[in-house]
Motif scaffolding. Structure first.
Motif, PDB file in Angstrom:
ATOM      1  N   ARG A  36       0.835  -1.209   0.000  1.00 25.26           N
ATOM      2  CA  ARG A  36       0.000   0.000   0.000  1.00 25.26           C
ATOM      3  C   ARG A  36       0.868   1.257   0.000  1.00 25.26           C
ATOM      4  NH1 ARG A  36      -2.821  -2.820   3.950  1.00 25.26           N
ATOM      5  NH2 ARG A  36      -2.013  -1.437   5.569  1.00 25.26           N
ATOM      6  N   GLU A  37       1.899   1.265   0.836  1.00 26.45           N
ATOM      7  CA  GLU A  37       2.755   2.445   0.926  1.00 26.45           C
ATOM      8  C   GLU A  37       3.582   2.650  -0.341  1.00 26.45           C
ATOM      9  OE1 GLU A  37       4.873   2.323   4.650  1.00 26.45           O
ATOM     10  OE2 GLU A  37       3.070   2.945   5.747  1.00 26.45           O
ATOM     11  N   LEU A  38       4.014   1.569  -0.967  1.00 25.46           N
ATOM     12  CA  LEU A  38       4.721   1.704  -2.249  1.00 25.46           C
ATOM     13  C   LEU A  38       3.816   2.326  -3.303  1.00 25.46           C
ATOM     14  CD1 LEU A  38       6.655  -1.677  -2.377  1.00 25.46           C
ATOM     15  CD2 LEU A  38       7.678   0.605  -2.364  1.00 25.46           C
ATOM     16  N   GLU A  39       2.556   1.901  -3.324  1.00 23.69           N
ATOM     17  CA  GLU A  39       1.624   2.462  -4.297  1.00 23.69           C
ATOM     18  C   GLU A  39       1.301   3.918  -3.970  1.00 23.69           C
ATOM     19  OE1 GLU A  39      -1.489   0.414  -6.791  1.00 23.69           O
ATOM     20  OE2 GLU A  39      -2.650   1.000  -4.999  1.00 23.69           O
ATOM     21  N   GLN A  40       1.084   4.229  -2.698  1.00 23.38           N
ATOM     22  CA  GLN A  40       0.792   5.612  -2.296  1.00 23.38           C
ATOM     23  C   GLN A  40       1.934   6.549  -2.645  1.00 23.38           C
ATOM     24  OE1 GLN A  40      -0.093   5.216   1.870  1.00 23.38           O
ATOM     25  NE2 GLN A  40      -2.212   4.587   1.499  1.00 23.38           N
ATOM     26  N   SER A  41       3.162   6.049  -2.605  1.00 21.07           N
ATOM     27  CA  SER A  41       4.327   6.869  -2.943  1.00 21.07           C
ATOM     28  C   SER A  41       4.465   7.070  -4.447  1.00 21.07           C
ATOM     29  CB  SER A  41       5.607   6.219  -2.408  1.00 21.07           C
ATOM     30  OG  SER A  41       5.950   5.081  -3.186  1.00 21.07           O
ATOM     31  N   GLY A  42       3.727   6.269  -5.232  1.00 18.40           N
ATOM     32  CA  GLY A  42       3.828   6.355  -6.686  1.00 18.40           C
ATOM     33  C   GLY A  42       4.984   5.546  -7.256  1.00 18.40           C
ATOM     34  N   LEU A  43       5.667   4.796  -6.406  1.00 18.73           N
ATOM     35  CA  LEU A  43       6.832   4.031  -6.857  1.00 18.73           C
ATOM     36  C   LEU A  43       6.442   2.749  -7.578  1.00 18.73           C
ATOM     37  CD1 LEU A  43       9.939   3.968  -6.797  1.00 18.73           C
ATOM     38  CD2 LEU A  43       9.784   2.758  -4.625  1.00 18.73           C
ATOM     39  N   VAL A  44       5.463   2.025  -7.033  1.00 17.54           N
ATOM     40  CA  VAL A  44       5.081   0.716  -7.571  1.00 17.54           C
ATOM     41  C   VAL A  44       3.585   0.523  -7.379  1.00 17.54           C
ATOM     42  CG1 VAL A  44       5.381  -1.784  -7.283  1.00 17.54           C
ATOM     43  CG2 VAL A  44       7.338  -0.297  -6.991  1.00 17.54           C
ATOM     44  N   ARG A  45       2.931  -0.072  -8.366  1.00 20.31           N
ATOM     45  CA  ARG A  45       1.525  -0.453  -8.182  1.00 20.31           C
ATOM     46  C   ARG A  45       1.475  -1.763  -7.400  1.00 20.31           C
ATOM     47  NH1 ARG A  45      -1.534  -1.267 -13.319  1.00 20.31           N
ATOM     48  NH2 ARG A  45       0.263  -2.571 -13.718  1.00 20.31           N
ATOM     49  N   GLN A  46       0.505  -1.868  -6.497  1.00 20.55           N
ATOM     50  CA  GLN A  46       0.373  -3.094  -5.700  1.00 20.55           C
ATOM     51  C   GLN A  46       0.286  -4.324  -6.591  1.00 20.55           C
ATOM     52  OE1 GLN A  46      -2.224  -3.241  -2.225  1.00 20.55           O
ATOM     53  NE2 GLN A  46      -2.587  -1.040  -2.474  1.00 20.55           N
ATOM     54  N   ALA A  47      -0.407  -4.201  -7.708  1.00 20.49           N
ATOM     55  CA  ALA A  47      -0.610  -5.339  -8.607  1.00 20.49           C
ATOM     56  C   ALA A  47       0.701  -5.820  -9.227  1.00 20.49           C
ATOM     57  CB  ALA A  47      -1.595  -4.960  -9.703  1.00 20.49           C
ATOM     58  N   ASP A  48       1.726  -4.967  -9.215  1.00 19.24           N
ATOM     59  CA  ASP A  48       3.011  -5.340  -9.813  1.00 19.24           C
ATOM     60  C   ASP A  48       3.950  -6.038  -8.833  1.00 19.24           C
ATOM     61  OD1 ASP A  48       2.242  -4.305 -12.256  1.00 19.24           O
ATOM     62  OD2 ASP A  48       3.135  -2.341 -11.872  1.00 19.24           O
ATOM     63  N   VAL A  49       3.586  -6.068  -7.564  1.00 18.35           N
ATOM     64  CA  VAL A  49       4.417  -6.752  -6.559  1.00 18.35           C
ATOM     65  C   VAL A  49       4.147  -8.249  -6.664  1.00 18.35           C
ATOM     66  CG1 VAL A  49       4.898  -7.016  -4.106  1.00 18.35           C
ATOM     67  CG2 VAL A  49       4.381  -4.746  -5.036  1.00 18.35           C
ATOM     68  N   VAL A  50       5.207  -9.021  -6.885  1.00 18.02           N
ATOM     69  CA  VAL A  50       5.020 -10.462  -7.096  1.00 18.02           C
ATOM     70  C   VAL A  50       5.345 -11.301  -5.861  1.00 18.02           C
ATOM     71  CG1 VAL A  50       5.384 -10.314  -9.579  1.00 18.02           C
ATOM     72  CG2 VAL A  50       7.333 -10.747  -8.083  1.00 18.02           C
ATOM     73  N   ASP A  51       6.025 -10.714  -4.875  1.00 19.77           N
ATOM     74  CA  ASP A  51       6.391 -11.499  -3.704  1.00 19.77           C
ATOM     75  C   ASP A  51       6.798 -10.552  -2.584  1.00 19.77           C
ATOM     76  OD1 ASP A  51       6.824 -13.719  -2.138  1.00 19.77           O
ATOM     77  OD2 ASP A  51       8.675 -14.329  -3.129  1.00 19.77           O
ATOM     78  N   GLY A  52       6.876 -11.060  -1.390  1.00 22.23           N
ATOM     79  CA  GLY A  52       7.325 -10.281  -0.251  1.00 22.23           C
ATOM     80  C   GLY A  52       7.763 -11.206   0.862  1.00 22.23           C
ATOM     81  N   CYS A  53       8.627 -10.700   1.719  1.00 21.15           N
ATOM     82  CA  CYS A  53       9.046 -11.472   2.884  1.00 21.15           C
ATOM     83  C   CYS A  53       9.353 -10.507   4.019  1.00 21.15           C
ATOM     84  CB  CYS A  53      10.238 -12.364   2.580  1.00 21.15           C
ATOM     85  SG  CYS A  53      11.763 -11.473   2.247  1.00 21.15           S
ATOM     86  N   VAL A  54       9.365 -11.015   5.214  1.00 21.24           N
ATOM     87  CA  VAL A  54       9.657 -10.229   6.408  1.00 21.24           C
ATOM     88  C   VAL A  54      10.829 -10.879   7.114  1.00 21.24           C
ATOM     89  CG1 VAL A  54       8.761  -9.426   8.633  1.00 21.24           C
ATOM     90  CG2 VAL A  54       7.233  -9.543   6.637  1.00 21.24           C
ATOM     91  N   SER A  55      11.808 -10.064   7.493  1.00 18.36           N
ATOM     92  CA  SER A  55      12.939 -10.591   8.263  1.00 18.36           C
ATOM     93  C   SER A  55      13.231  -9.632   9.403  1.00 18.36           C
ATOM     94  CB  SER A  55      14.162 -10.767   7.368  1.00 18.36           C
ATOM     95  OG  SER A  55      14.614  -9.513   6.907  1.00 18.36           O
ATOM     96  N   GLY A  56      14.081 -10.036  10.287  1.00 19.60           N
ATOM     97  CA  GLY A  56      14.439  -9.178  11.415  1.00 19.60           C
ATOM     98  C   GLY A  56      13.669  -9.571  12.651  1.00 19.60           C
ATOM     99  N   GLY A  57      13.161  -8.581  13.322  1.00 20.44           N
ATOM    100  CA  GLY A  57      12.395  -8.844  14.533  1.00 20.44           C
ATOM    101  C   GLY A  57      13.248  -8.926  15.777  1.00 20.44           C
ATOM    102  N   GLU A  58      14.377  -8.230  15.780  1.00 13.57           N
ATOM    103  CA  GLU A  58      15.229  -8.247  16.960  1.00 13.57           C
ATOM    104  C   GLU A  58      14.999  -6.980  17.777  1.00 13.57           C
ATOM    105  OE1 GLU A  58      19.372  -9.105  16.223  1.00 13.57           O
ATOM    106  OE2 GLU A  58      18.844 -10.153  14.390  1.00 13.57           O
ATOM    107  N   VAL A  59      14.941  -7.131  19.065  1.00 17.02           N
ATOM    108  CA  VAL A  59      14.861  -5.988  19.969  1.00 17.02           C
ATOM    109  C   VAL A  59      16.286  -5.616  20.344  1.00 17.02           C
ATOM    110  CG1 VAL A  59      14.056  -5.159  22.200  1.00 17.02           C
ATOM    111  CG2 VAL A  59      12.641  -6.723  20.861  1.00 17.02           C
ATOM    112  N   LEU A  60      16.645  -4.357  20.131  1.00 15.60           N
ATOM    113  CA  LEU A  60      17.987  -3.914  20.460  1.00 15.60           C
ATOM    114  C   LEU A  60      18.139  -3.776  21.984  1.00 15.60           C
ATOM    115  CD1 LEU A  60      18.407  -1.177  17.729  1.00 15.60           C
ATOM    116  CD2 LEU A  60      19.273  -3.516  17.700  1.00 15.60           C
TER     117      LEU A  60
END
Length: 64
Positions: A36-60
């Motif tokens: 959603r944020e990529l599309e709102q920024s005008g960088l990428v249309r949501q329909a053009d995103v083919v995959d995604g992943c989440v990494s991290g999750g560490e508390v400093l």
């Protein structure tokens, strides 16, 4: 890391505190937020995103 010609890889970074709403959002919800944020920024249309992943999750240290 790029899946093929005519495609790009993008990395988005979100900051949160351990235990807050963003921290507790399921991976699929974070990927939807990023699309959603990529599309709102005008960088990428949501329909053009083919995959995604989440990494991290560490508390400093000291930031819990």
């Amino acid at each position: 890391m790029v899946p093929g010609p005519g495609m790009s890889s993008l990395g988005l970074e979100y900051f949160c505190n351990g235990g807050d709403a963003l921290w507790n959002t399921p991976d699929a919800g974070l990927i939807d937020l990023a699309k959603r944020e990529l599309e709102q920024s005008g960088l990428v249309r949501q329909a053009d995103v083919v995959d995604g992943c989440v990494s991290g999750g560490e508390v400093l240290p000291g930031l819990r």
